[in-house]
Design a protein around this motif. Structure first.
Motif, mmCIF file in Angstrom:
data_model
loop_
_atom_site.group_PDB
_atom_site.id
_atom_site.type_symbol
_atom_site.label_atom_id
_atom_site.label_comp_id
_atom_site.label_asym_id
_atom_site.label_seq_id
_atom_site.Cartn_x
_atom_site.Cartn_y
_atom_site.Cartn_z
ATOM 1 N N ILE A 132 14.763 0.321 -22.434
ATOM 2 C CA ILE A 132 14.943 1.679 -21.939
ATOM 3 C C ILE A 132 14.598 2.670 -23.042
ATOM 4 O O ILE A 132 14.771 2.393 -24.229
ATOM 5 C CB ILE A 132 16.377 1.937 -21.437
ATOM 6 C CG1 ILE A 132 17.398 1.417 -22.451
ATOM 7 C CG2 ILE A 132 16.584 1.336 -20.091
ATOM 8 C CD1 ILE A 132 18.791 1.850 -22.143
ATOM 9 N N GLN A 173 20.451 6.219 -20.056
ATOM 10 C CA GLN A 173 20.081 5.363 -18.934
ATOM 11 C C GLN A 173 21.082 4.218 -18.729
ATOM 12 O O GLN A 173 21.186 3.647 -17.650
ATOM 13 C CB GLN A 173 18.711 4.754 -19.177
ATOM 14 C CG GLN A 173 17.676 5.232 -18.184
ATOM 15 C CD GLN A 173 16.283 4.799 -18.553
ATOM 16 O OE1 GLN A 173 15.948 4.687 -19.726
ATOM 17 N NE2 GLN A 173 15.459 4.568 -17.561
ATOM 18 N N TYR A 193 18.938 5.743 -13.125
ATOM 19 C CA TYR A 193 17.902 5.079 -13.916
ATOM 20 C C TYR A 193 16.542 5.736 -13.661
ATOM 21 O O TYR A 193 15.806 6.068 -14.597
ATOM 22 C CB TYR A 193 17.838 3.593 -13.541
ATOM 23 C CG TYR A 193 16.899 2.806 -14.417
ATOM 24 C CD1 TYR A 193 17.375 2.122 -15.529
ATOM 25 C CD2 TYR A 193 15.526 2.755 -14.154
ATOM 26 C CE1 TYR A 193 16.531 1.421 -16.355
ATOM 27 C CE2 TYR A 193 14.672 2.059 -14.975
ATOM 28 C CZ TYR A 193 15.168 1.380 -16.071
ATOM 29 O OH TYR A 193 14.315 0.698 -16.893
ATOM 30 N N GLU A 198 13.402 8.127 -16.029
ATOM 31 C CA GLU A 198 12.018 7.733 -16.239
ATOM 32 C C GLU A 198 11.049 8.718 -15.649
ATOM 33 O O GLU A 198 9.983 8.966 -16.210
ATOM 34 C CB GLU A 198 11.787 6.318 -15.714
ATOM 35 C CG GLU A 198 11.954 5.461 -16.887
ATOM 36 C CD GLU A 198 11.957 3.992 -16.746
ATOM 37 O OE1 GLU A 198 11.175 3.453 -15.959
ATOM 38 O OE2 GLU A 198 12.745 3.405 -17.482
ATOM 39 N N THR A 257 15.423 -3.320 -13.045
ATOM 40 C CA THR A 257 15.819 -2.456 -14.156
ATOM 41 C C THR A 257 16.768 -3.098 -15.165
ATOM 42 O O THR A 257 16.812 -2.686 -16.319
ATOM 43 C CB THR A 257 16.519 -1.182 -13.624
ATOM 44 O OG1 THR A 257 17.679 -1.560 -12.880
ATOM 45 C CG2 THR A 257 15.596 -0.394 -12.711
ATOM 46 N N ILE A 264 17.562 -2.478 -19.326
ATOM 47 C CA ILE A 264 18.831 -1.901 -19.799
ATOM 48 C C ILE A 264 19.465 -2.817 -20.842
ATOM 49 O O ILE A 264 20.010 -2.366 -21.838
ATOM 50 C CB ILE A 264 19.805 -1.709 -18.617
ATOM 51 C CG1 ILE A 264 19.248 -0.677 -17.642
ATOM 52 C CG2 ILE A 264 21.170 -1.270 -19.120
ATOM 53 C CD1 ILE A 264 20.056 -0.508 -16.383
#
Ligand code: HEM
Ligand code: HEM
Ligand SMILES: [Fe+2]
Lengths: 223, 461
Positions: free
Chosen positions: B3, B8, B71, B75, B361, B365
């Motif tokens: 990330i 996040q 999240y 981005e 994701t 993370i």
């Protein structure tokens, strides 16, 4: 199509459909009052009790809700009011096998719930639930019925009793009642059920002796 | 892949809570299934068990989608969150509200009188399916959602990068919040009550949530196969556009028999029959975008994305189409056919969506380079096969019920406790199969990237 055109289509198209939906909603709201009887205080009190006990967590009404127990939209048509009230206050006292728990409903609440269910039974639902079109096959409607069977039907006994899987489950199953009872008992019982079981909701049957004979004959064939 | 923005990590808290609730939801579902066989099986009555089953479902999906959105916002905006403390506060507000709410249901289940109205409002359970949350909880949920939205909008404002994806995502969430409000009014008339109730239920799953799903699908395709933004965004606009063109008036498929005027039969029938079209488009989009040979590094992510679109089309689209025409719905309405559809639809469209987002994701993370994908596949097949079998058994029960109760006029209870008994037994058995899949998934969630295992897949930049 460009990206921007697609975006505009999404935004303006959605707004367009939502506006139509809103217009139909207004129209529907206007028409609703004519599609059901007026709502009295008792009906509203019944609806409040309906929410309080979370009846919808087990039952459907108007076909929406949980699928664990019978739909209640038209119940008031088949259960006499006094019976319905007693059932609500203590289901197992009326039908030992009933899977409905005793929720602690007071007699006042039972009264308003009965009013509420009577109101729902008179909503114009575009004919839902539909008439069972295969009832003939299930021998619920049959030209070859004996006179006793006809009496059983016209007196609405099947609202409370099951014979071979057909009927309401609130009274005892009569599929084999002929093994259990004899003619004298049945006739005495039909004339005055409360003399046998005090406070029972099984109604006393008022009919000619000849008819009573026929009905009892039919009961005795159930073995 | 790692990330790029510290804040996040907040997504992780949301995912964790979501995954734990998923486990609770399914265990409780099995209790509900057993109560069909033995109504008195558990200390709590069926209604309480079912309420917990469906409320934990809705809450964990919402929580998972919030985590996913936090999240994505980073981005797309290329910046830190506007306020991390606010996001943390909003997280704990959601946790405390939902746990208190469930404790309230349990208390009411033990002592129904505790739910007596106070100033006309039921304090523990509103007694309306899915939105049983009492009024105080409604308010806290709305506050939490508004704080969440506010934080997202402020973040986007920092860099003003209004991408199509995040615009659509936020439109979807705003629509979701607005559509929660019609569920908060009391009406004396049961018909009005159900009319507004369907605004919440239908316009959520076949409206707002579908918009969110379209945006997340575009995002995931970009992440996993490096699809081109311009292309996926165009697909997305067409998909979510069609969802709303069909879905808004498609609400009519719930207005056939509840006392509303007859014209809904026509409107609902026509528009809801078209609802599967955008879902099919999503399958095509996913297959086309991922079909070309590419250097895909996050294979489980890809796997789940494609499965999500396919099962969403089958579970929501086809299984919905089966009973959406009034001529058929007249007979199946209010039977187990509906239950079967609910399960496959929610599973295909939303459970798999949140799990896909987690697999897409989570590695970043956790800052994971390599992870073992075998548990991801195992849990997928345990869950999917069991869910299809649950669908089939419940459909069997529904067909028997429709035939015997609606067509032949047999009594509801007679059908349920005799003819349908074996279906209940098998559903409970397959429920355990589903639970096995969930347990594998939850284990994978907690272990992913935290154990030293042989390198199986590489998540590279
Ligand atoms: C997108 C995902 C979808 C989800 C999560 C979903 C979920 C549900 C749920 C939970 C119910 C039951 C509500 C209740 O408890 O009363 C329901 C009912 C229904 N759904 Fe869906 N659905 C989806 C899509 C669709 C689609 C695309 C169609 C039509 C093509 C459809 C047609 C229906 C119909 C006709 C009913 C009413 C059943 C009855 O008459 O009892 N659904 N849906
Ligand atoms: C991800 C998985 C699941 C989802 C999304 C889900 C969703 C739902 C929904 C939306 C309802 C209420 C709607 C309706 O009844 O039509 C429901 C009810 C129910 N669920 Fe689930 N569920 C899941 C897993 C399970 C499992 C594993 C079981 C156990 C076998 C189960 C058993 C039940 C039962 C017995 C009901 C009550 C149905 C009725 O009222 O007849 N569920 N579930
Ligand atoms: Fe719907």
């Amino acid at each position: 199509m460009s990206n921007k055109a697609a975006k505009n289509l999404f935004i303006y198209g959605s707004i367009f459909f939502f506006v139509i939906f809103l217009a139909l909603t207004f129209d529907t709201m206007e028409k609703l009052d004519k599609r059901a009887p007026a709502i009295t205080e008792a009906v509203n009190a019944g609806k409040m009790a309906w929410h309080k006990y979370d009846c919808i967590g087990c039952h459907t009404i108007l076909g929406n809700g949980s699928y664990f127990s019978p739909d209640l939209t038209r119940t008031a048509n088949k259960m006499p009011k006094e019976y319905l009230k007693q059932y609500l206050m203590n289901p197992k006292a009326l039908n030992q096998k009933a899977a409905m728990p005793n929720l602690g409903i007071t007699s006042e609440e039972a009264e308003s719930l009965a009013a509420f269910l009577d109101w729902t039974s008179r909503i114009n639902t575009n004919n839902w639930p539909p008439k069972p079109i295969l009832a003939k096959e299930a021998r619920i409607e049959d030209k070859d019925m004996t006179p006793g069977q006809r009496l059983y039907r016209s007196f609405g006994c099947s609202n409370c009793h099951v014979i071979k899987g057909i009927g309401g489950a609130t009274g005892p199953d009569l599929t084999r009642v002929g093994n259990k009872r004899d003619k004298a008992w049945l006739i005495g019982y039909f004339k005055d059920p409360r003399a046998y079981i005090p406070g029972t909701v099984m109604p006393a049957i008022n009919m000619s002796d000849a008819d009573m004979e026929q009905l009892t004959e039919y009961m005795l064939t159930l073995k | 892949m790692n990330i790029k923005h510290e804040s996040q990590r907040i997504a992780h808290s949301f995912y964790t809570f979501a995954v734990l609730l998923f486990l609770v939801q399914v265990v409780v579902g099995i209790i509900a299934a057993l109560q069909f066989i033995w109504p008195e099986f558990f200390i709590l009555n069926f209604n309480t068990i079912r309420t917990i089953h469906i409320n934990t479902l809705i809450v964990w999906l919402l929580v998972g989608l919030m985590g996913a959105t936090y999240y994505v916002i980073h981005e797309e905006s290329e910046t830190e969150l506007w306020s991390l403390p606010l996001a943390k506060f909003q997280f704990w507000l959601t946790v405390v509200t939902s746990i208190t709410m469930v404790l309230g249901y349990i208390y009411m289940g033990i002592n129904p009188q505790a739910n007596s109205p106070i100033f006309g409002i039921n304090p523990l359970n509103e007694g309306r399916e899915y939105i049983e949350a009492p009024r105080w909880a409604d308010f806290l949920i709305v506050v939490s959602l508004l704080l969440f939205l506010f934080n997202c909008f402020m973040t986007v404002r920092k860099t003003k990068r209004w991408t199509g994806i995040q615009g659509t995502l936020l439109v979807g969430i705003t629509f979701l919040v607005i559509m929660y409000l019609p569920g908060m009014i009391y009406t004396k008339n049961l018909i009005r009550d159900q009319f507004w109730w369907w605004w919440v239920i239908h316009l959520w799953v076949e409206g707002a949530w579908e918009i969110i799903a379209g945006a997340l699908l575009a995002f995931m395709l970009m992440k996993v196969v490096n699809a081109e933004r311009g292309v996926v965004e165009k697909w997305m606009f067409v998909e979510v556009g069609l969802v709303l063109f069909t879905g808004i008036l498609g609400t009519g498929h719930h207005y056939y028999w509840i006392g509303t005027p007859e014209y809904w039969l026509l409107i609902g029938g026509i528009f809801s029959s078209l609802e599967p079209v955008p879902l099919l488009l999503m399958v095509w989009n996913a297959l086309k975008t991922t079909g070309k040979p590419r250097n895909v590094t996050n294979k489980p992510g890809l796997y789940y994305i494609v499965a999500n679109t396919v099962l969403s089309f089958v579970g929501a689209g086809l299984s919905g189409l089966i009973h959406t025409l009034p001529q058929i719905n007249k007979w199946t309405h209010g039977t187990q056919i509906t239950t079967a559809h609910s399960h496959l639809a929610f599973f295909g469209a939303y459970i798999l969506l949140v799990i896909s987002m987690i697999y897409v994701t989570l590695p970043a993370i956790r800052g994971v380079k390599d992870y073992n994908p075998s548990r991801a596949y195992q849990s997928f097949w345990w869950m999917t096969i069991s869910m299809i079998l649950i669908y089939l058994t419940t459909t069997g029960a529904g067909m028997a019920q429709t035939y015997m109760e609606r067509l032949m006029g047999l009594d509801y209870v007679a059908v349920k406790i005799t003819y349908n008994m074996w279906f209940w037994v098998f559903r409970a058995v397959f429920g355990v199969g589903f639970l096995i899949g969930v347990v594998i998934f939850v284990m994978d969630f907690f272990r992913l990237g935290r154990e030293s295992s042989p390198v199986m897949t590489t998540v590279a930049e």
